[in-house]
Motif scaffolding. Structure first.
Motif, PDB file in Angstrom:
ATOM      1  N   ALA A  26      25.082   8.787  -9.768  1.00 30.71           N
ATOM      2  CA  ALA A  26      24.521  10.143  -9.750  1.00 30.71           C
ATOM      3  C   ALA A  26      24.527  10.745 -11.145  1.00 30.71           C
ATOM      4  O   ALA A  26      23.541  11.368 -11.564  1.00 30.71           O
ATOM      5  N   GLU A  27      25.611  10.562 -11.889  1.00 34.52           N
ATOM      6  CA  GLU A  27      25.700  11.094 -13.246  1.00 34.52           C
ATOM      7  C   GLU A  27      24.670  10.441 -14.157  1.00 34.52           C
ATOM      8  O   GLU A  27      24.035  11.100 -14.973  1.00 34.52           O
ATOM      9  N   CYS A  28      24.475   9.146 -14.001  1.00 33.65           N
ATOM     10  CA  CYS A  28      23.504   8.447 -14.830  1.00 33.65           C
ATOM     11  C   CYS A  28      22.084   8.918 -14.511  1.00 33.65           C
ATOM     12  O   CYS A  28      21.290   9.161 -15.422  1.00 33.65           O
ATOM     13  N   ILE A  29      21.775   9.060 -13.240  1.00 32.21           N
ATOM     14  CA  ILE A  29      20.456   9.562 -12.847  1.00 32.21           C
ATOM     15  C   ILE A  29      20.234  10.957 -13.423  1.00 32.21           C
ATOM     16  O   ILE A  29      19.195  11.238 -14.020  1.00 32.21           O
ATOM     17  N   ARG A  30      21.227  11.840 -13.257  1.00 35.24           N
ATOM     18  CA  ARG A  30      21.118  13.209 -13.762  1.00 35.24           C
ATOM     19  C   ARG A  30      20.931  13.212 -15.284  1.00 35.24           C
ATOM     20  O   ARG A  30      20.066  13.903 -15.823  1.00 35.24           O
ATOM     21  N   ALA A  31      21.727  12.412 -15.982  1.00 33.70           N
ATOM     22  CA  ALA A  31      21.624  12.364 -17.444  1.00 33.70           C
ATOM     23  C   ALA A  31      20.260  11.833 -17.886  1.00 33.70           C
ATOM     24  O   ALA A  31      19.665  12.351 -18.840  1.00 33.70           O
ATOM     25  N   ASP A  64       9.566   7.579 -26.434  1.00 34.63           N
ATOM     26  CA  ASP A  64      10.078   6.317 -25.885  1.00 34.63           C
ATOM     27  C   ASP A  64      11.280   6.571 -24.988  1.00 34.63           C
ATOM     28  O   ASP A  64      11.385   6.007 -23.895  1.00 34.63           O
ATOM     29  N   CYS A  65      12.185   7.401 -25.447  1.00 33.90           N
ATOM     30  CA  CYS A  65      13.388   7.709 -24.685  1.00 33.90           C
ATOM     31  C   CYS A  65      13.021   8.367 -23.359  1.00 33.90           C
ATOM     32  O   CYS A  65      13.568   8.010 -22.311  1.00 33.90           O
ATOM     33  N   ALA A  66      12.108   9.304 -23.387  1.00 36.91           N
ATOM     34  CA  ALA A  66      11.692   9.985 -22.159  1.00 36.91           C
ATOM     35  C   ALA A  66      11.109   8.993 -21.148  1.00 36.91           C
ATOM     36  O   ALA A  66      11.440   9.033 -19.957  1.00 36.91           O
ATOM     37  N   ALA A  67      10.265   8.091 -21.620  1.00 35.90           N
ATOM     38  CA  ALA A  67       9.649   7.105 -20.719  1.00 35.90           C
ATOM     39  C   ALA A  67      10.695   6.180 -20.113  1.00 35.90           C
ATOM     40  O   ALA A  67      10.687   5.915 -18.902  1.00 35.90           O
ATOM     41  N   LEU A  68      11.612   5.695 -20.933  1.00 38.50           N
ATOM     42  CA  LEU A  68      12.636   4.772 -20.431  1.00 38.50           C
ATOM     43  C   LEU A  68      13.650   5.475 -19.543  1.00 38.50           C
ATOM     44  O   LEU A  68      14.107   4.904 -18.546  1.00 38.50           O
ATOM     45  N   GLU A 100      20.016   1.968 -25.260  1.00 38.88           N
ATOM     46  CA  GLU A 100      19.600   1.748 -26.641  1.00 38.88           C
ATOM     47  C   GLU A 100      18.534   2.755 -27.069  1.00 38.88           C
ATOM     48  O   GLU A 100      18.570   3.276 -28.189  1.00 38.88           O
ATOM     49  N   ALA A 101      17.579   3.056 -26.192  1.00 38.88           N
ATOM     50  CA  ALA A 101      16.555   4.059 -26.521  1.00 38.88           C
ATOM     51  C   ALA A 101      17.200   5.421 -26.752  1.00 38.88           C
ATOM     52  O   ALA A 101      16.796   6.154 -27.663  1.00 38.88           O
ATOM     53  N   ALA A 102      18.199   5.749 -25.955  1.00 39.95           N
ATOM     54  CA  ALA A 102      18.903   7.027 -26.129  1.00 39.95           C
ATOM     55  C   ALA A 102      19.670   7.039 -27.453  1.00 39.95           C
ATOM     56  O   ALA A 102      19.702   8.052 -28.154  1.00 39.95           O
ATOM     57  N   ARG A 127      22.659  11.570 -26.359  1.00 40.91           N
ATOM     58  CA  ARG A 127      24.039  11.062 -26.424  1.00 40.91           C
ATOM     59  C   ARG A 127      24.683  11.060 -25.038  1.00 40.91           C
ATOM     60  O   ARG A 127      25.409  10.124 -24.688  1.00 40.91           O
ATOM     61  N   ARG A 128      24.429  12.102 -24.247  1.00 40.29           N
ATOM     62  CA  ARG A 128      24.966  12.133 -22.871  1.00 40.29           C
ATOM     63  C   ARG A 128      24.389  10.994 -22.044  1.00 40.29           C
ATOM     64  O   ARG A 128      25.100  10.351 -21.272  1.00 40.29           O
ATOM     65  N   CYS A 129      23.114  10.724 -22.198  1.00 40.44           N
ATOM     66  CA  CYS A 129      22.469   9.644 -21.456  1.00 40.44           C
ATOM     67  C   CYS A 129      23.009   8.289 -21.899  1.00 40.44           C
ATOM     68  O   CYS A 129      23.304   7.428 -21.062  1.00 40.44           O
ATOM     69  N   GLU A 130      23.138   8.106 -23.177  1.00 42.85           N
ATOM     70  CA  GLU A 130      23.690   6.856 -23.699  1.00 42.85           C
ATOM     71  C   GLU A 130      25.074   6.598 -23.102  1.00 42.85           C
ATOM     72  O   GLU A 130      25.381   5.484 -22.648  1.00 42.85           O
ATOM     73  N   GLN A 131      25.891   7.629 -23.068  1.00 39.08           N
ATOM     74  CA  GLN A 131      27.246   7.509 -22.520  1.00 39.08           C
ATOM     75  C   GLN A 131      27.220   7.221 -21.016  1.00 39.08           C
ATOM     76  O   GLN A 131      27.964   6.372 -20.519  1.00 39.08           O
ATOM     77  N   ALA A 132      26.365   7.915 -20.281  1.00 43.91           N
ATOM     78  CA  ALA A 132      26.281   7.718 -18.827  1.00 43.91           C
ATOM     79  C   ALA A 132      25.824   6.298 -18.491  1.00 43.91           C
ATOM     80  O   ALA A 132      26.353   5.667 -17.573  1.00 43.91           O
ATOM     81  N   CYS A 133      24.860   5.778 -19.231  1.00 48.48           N
ATOM     82  CA  CYS A 133      24.409   4.400 -19.019  1.00 48.48           C
ATOM     83  C   CYS A 133      25.535   3.416 -19.339  1.00 48.48           C
ATOM     84  O   CYS A 133      25.767   2.464 -18.587  1.00 48.48           O
ATOM     85  N   ALA A 134      26.236   3.660 -20.430  1.00 45.38           N
ATOM     86  CA  ALA A 134      27.340   2.776 -20.823  1.00 45.38           C
ATOM     87  C   ALA A 134      28.441   2.781 -19.761  1.00 45.38           C
ATOM     88  O   ALA A 134      28.984   1.719 -19.415  1.00 45.38           O
ATOM     89  N   GLU A 135      28.757   3.947 -19.227  1.00 41.89           N
ATOM     90  CA  GLU A 135      29.805   4.036 -18.209  1.00 41.89           C
ATOM     91  C   GLU A 135      29.398   3.317 -16.932  1.00 41.89           C
ATOM     92  O   GLU A 135      30.210   2.625 -16.323  1.00 41.89           O
ATOM     93  N   LEU A 136      28.158   3.458 -16.533  1.00 35.43           N
ATOM     94  CA  LEU A 136      27.705   2.783 -15.314  1.00 35.43           C
ATOM     95  C   LEU A 136      27.685   1.266 -15.537  1.00 35.43           C
ATOM     96  O   LEU A 136      28.109   0.504 -14.659  1.00 35.43           O
ATOM     97  N   LEU A 137      27.244   0.831 -16.682  1.00 33.06           N
ATOM     98  CA  LEU A 137      27.255  -0.605 -16.993  1.00 33.06           C
ATOM     99  C   LEU A 137      28.678  -1.151 -16.988  1.00 33.06           C
ATOM    100  O   LEU A 137      28.917  -2.258 -16.501  1.00 33.06           O
ATOM    101  N   ALA A 138      29.614  -0.381 -17.517  1.00 27.05           N
ATOM    102  CA  ALA A 138      31.009  -0.832 -17.564  1.00 27.05           C
ATOM    103  C   ALA A 138      31.585  -0.973 -16.167  1.00 27.05           C
ATOM    104  O   ALA A 138      32.356  -1.900 -15.884  1.00 27.05           O
TER     105      ALA A 138
END
Length: 141
Positions: A26-31, A64-68, A100-102, A127-138
């Motif tokens: 949910a956090e990753c989607i929101r971010a 690019d970031c918006a699209a991804l 990476e795009a973020a 930066r928030r999106c980058e972190q949220a993606c990293a946390e979900l991947l982890a």
């Protein structure tokens, strides 16, 4: 609990997934959604600046970031993390690409953040999106 988290918990597969994992999703989607919108607005603002030529790299990074981010949020909301097979690899790859795009967008926007508030807003969201993606991947490793 926000609407995205509630919707994920109401999904028929929710009992098979921990509340914490759904929280990360949910956090990753929101971010991703917030970053996509911030970057679309930021890119549009860059176009309106007199120094648009100086903002070209930043503008493209935001687009690019918006699209991804949009694609990542849509796929994640629709599928979550599949148990196994190609779907899991595709989603992991998409999250890594979004992260990476973020990162690239945040860096490009940071270069102009002092002069343009819209760039600062996009950089913070990225930066928030980058972190949220990293946390979900982890969590899925």
């Amino acid at each position: 609990m926000n609407a995205v988290h509630r919707a994920l918990m109401a999904h028929p597969l929710a009992p098979e997934v921990s509340r914490e994992e759904r929280s990360a999703e949910a956090e990753c989607i929101r971010a991703c959604i917030e970053t996509a919108e911030s970057c679309l607005i930021g890119a549009d603002a860059c176009v309106e600046e007199d120094a648009v030529a100086e903002l070209r790299e930043c503008l493209r990074a935001q687009q690019d970031c918006a699209a991804l981010c949009t694609a990542t949020a849509e796929v994640l909301a629709r599928r979550g993390f599949p148990e196994s097979g190609g779907g899991s690899a595709v989603l992991r790859s998409l999250l890594e690409t979004c992260r990476e795009a973020a990162r690239v967008c945040g860096h490009a926007c940071d270069e102009h953040a002092e002069a343009y508030e819209h760039c600062a807003v996009s950089a913070e969201a990225a930066r928030r999106c980058e972190q949220a993606c990293a946390e979900l991947l982890a969590e899925e490793s």
